[in-house]
Design an enzyme around this catalytic site. Structure first.
Site, PDB file in Angstrom:
ATOM      1  N   HIS A 168       0.840  -1.207   0.000  1.00 42.03           N
ATOM      2  CA  HIS A 168       0.000   0.000   0.000  1.00 42.03           C
ATOM      3  C   HIS A 168       0.882   1.267   0.000  1.00 42.03           C
ATOM      4  O   HIS A 168       0.848   2.049   0.959  1.00 42.03           O
ATOM      5  CB  HIS A 168      -0.878  -0.064   1.260  1.00 42.03           C
ATOM      6  CG  HIS A 168      -2.099   0.796   1.204  1.00 42.03           C
ATOM      7  ND1 HIS A 168      -2.057   2.167   1.191  1.00 42.03           N
ATOM      8  CD2 HIS A 168      -3.410   0.471   1.184  1.00 42.03           C
ATOM      9  CE1 HIS A 168      -3.284   2.650   1.166  1.00 42.03           C
ATOM     10  NE2 HIS A 168      -4.125   1.649   1.155  1.00 42.03           N
ATOM     11  N   GLU A 276      -0.804   1.225  -5.707  1.00 42.40           N
ATOM     12  CA  GLU A 276      -0.546   0.057  -4.872  1.00 42.40           C
ATOM     13  C   GLU A 276      -0.541  -1.232  -5.703  1.00 42.40           C
ATOM     14  O   GLU A 276      -1.543  -1.546  -6.351  1.00 42.40           O
ATOM     15  CB  GLU A 276      -1.622  -0.020  -3.788  1.00 42.40           C
ATOM     16  CG  GLU A 276      -1.872   1.297  -3.070  1.00 42.40           C
ATOM     17  CD  GLU A 276      -3.245   1.368  -2.427  1.00 42.40           C
ATOM     18  OE1 GLU A 276      -3.896   0.314  -2.259  1.00 42.40           O
ATOM     19  OE2 GLU A 276      -3.680   2.486  -2.098  1.00 42.40           O
TER      20      GLU A 276
END
Ligand code: TA6
Length: 302
Positions: A168, A276
């Site tokens: 992330h 991500e």
């Protein structure tokens, strides 16, 4: 290269000056410096004491992305699973001279730091929530102009299990209005700001002008996704992947930024963009005794 270990963080610095810092909490990369600049965004209100997943850097999402589905083995887990809010252990480092070609003037030094998390290390709460036997090895590799993060998942139990994984990454950018995301055109995406409806990307250079939360699916991992400058169209960050065929693009924008207690200052949504790399639109099934590996390599011009 030097390594330093202090208050639950490992830092490594290359002779050429690049550095990386990883918190043992979540094995979260919280700093990557190249050309004297911080490449990653970390909220000024991020919790670094293990009380909450770190708002910034590269939180690791495993074994489930987003809110877990109902009536599923991951249902009792928190959003994005337990990897980012568990204490990992530092397994060690290895540095290698990777002079690909004889002609290369100076061998590129690659510093690899390994971190481990296994089912035996989880809290009672997480063990109960996801009672499967597993081993994770997360490798962070720093070279002069790249950062690579790679995760190996091993099924150490006797039954198959399925998982999702995502890195992330919060990229540090000067101004959200001056960047575009390239490499997504014609890809299918799920738009989580529009009731998770499915769409096809038509833009070759996506501008971020509102809350954006999209899961782009089935990208060729070898084709870079690029955060480029809107001024000169030059790449700022370039992201290639291995075995991670989905890419999530997220910016909370004004209201959502204000609504997150650990996101600060409020206007910092202008200085970050999450792109991500993950395997999140399907479930990866891992047979008993088997291993899976996936990762990302980020190149920065910053
Ligand atoms: O990656 C995008 C996303 O799934 C968004 O929906 C938003 O929830 C973001 O992750 C942050 O999630 P967190 O649990 O860290 O607040």
């Amino acid at each position: 290269p030097t390594i330093s270990i202090q208050d639950n963080a490992i830092s490594a610095t290359l002779p050429s000056g690049e550095s990386v810092t990883i918190q043992l909490y979540g094995a979260t990369v919280t700093s990557w410096k190249a050309n004297g600049q911080e490449q990653l965004f970390v909220s000024q209100k991020a919790h670094l004491d293990g009380s909450k997943p770190i708002r910034g850097g590269i939180p690791l999402v495993f074994p489930v992305f987003g809110p877990p589905p109902q009536n599923h083995v991951t249902s009792p887990l928190p959003q994005h699973g337990f990897a980012r809010n568990s204490n990992w252990e530092f397994l060690g480092k290895s540095s290698s001279e990777s002079a690909e070609t004889a002609g290369q003037a100076k061998a590129d030094l690659a510093m690899k730091l390994d971190f481990g998390l296994s089912h035996t290390m989880l809290t009672e709460e997480f063990r109960k929530a996801w009672p499967l036997e597993f081993g994770l090895v997360y490798s962070v590799t720093l070279t002069k102009d790249t950062l690579e993060t790679s995760l190996q998942v091993r099924n150490e139990g006797t039954q198959n299990f399925e998982f999702q994984v995502l890195m992330h990454t919060y990229f540090n950018i000067e101004n959200i209005s001056n960047v575009r995301v390239k490499g997504l055109d014609s890809k299918t995406y799920v738009d989580k700001t529009r009731n998770a409806t499915s769409h096809t990307e038509t833009s070759a250079a996506l501008a971020i002008t509102e809350e954006t939360d999209r899961v782009y699916k089935e990208l060729d991992p070898a084709v870079p996704v690029i955060i480029s400058s809107a001024d000169d169209d030059k790449p700022i960050f370039s992201l290639t992947r291995k075995a991670l065929t989905d890419v999530v693009v997220w910016n909370p924008w004004i209201e959502k930024a204000k609504g997150m207690a650990d996101f600060g200052p409020d206007e910092a949504y202008q200085n970050m963009l999450c792109v991500e790399a993950g395997a999140v639109s399907e479930w990866q099934t891992l047979e008993a005794g088997e291993a899976w590996e996936g990762g990302q390599t980020i190149k920065s011009r910053l």
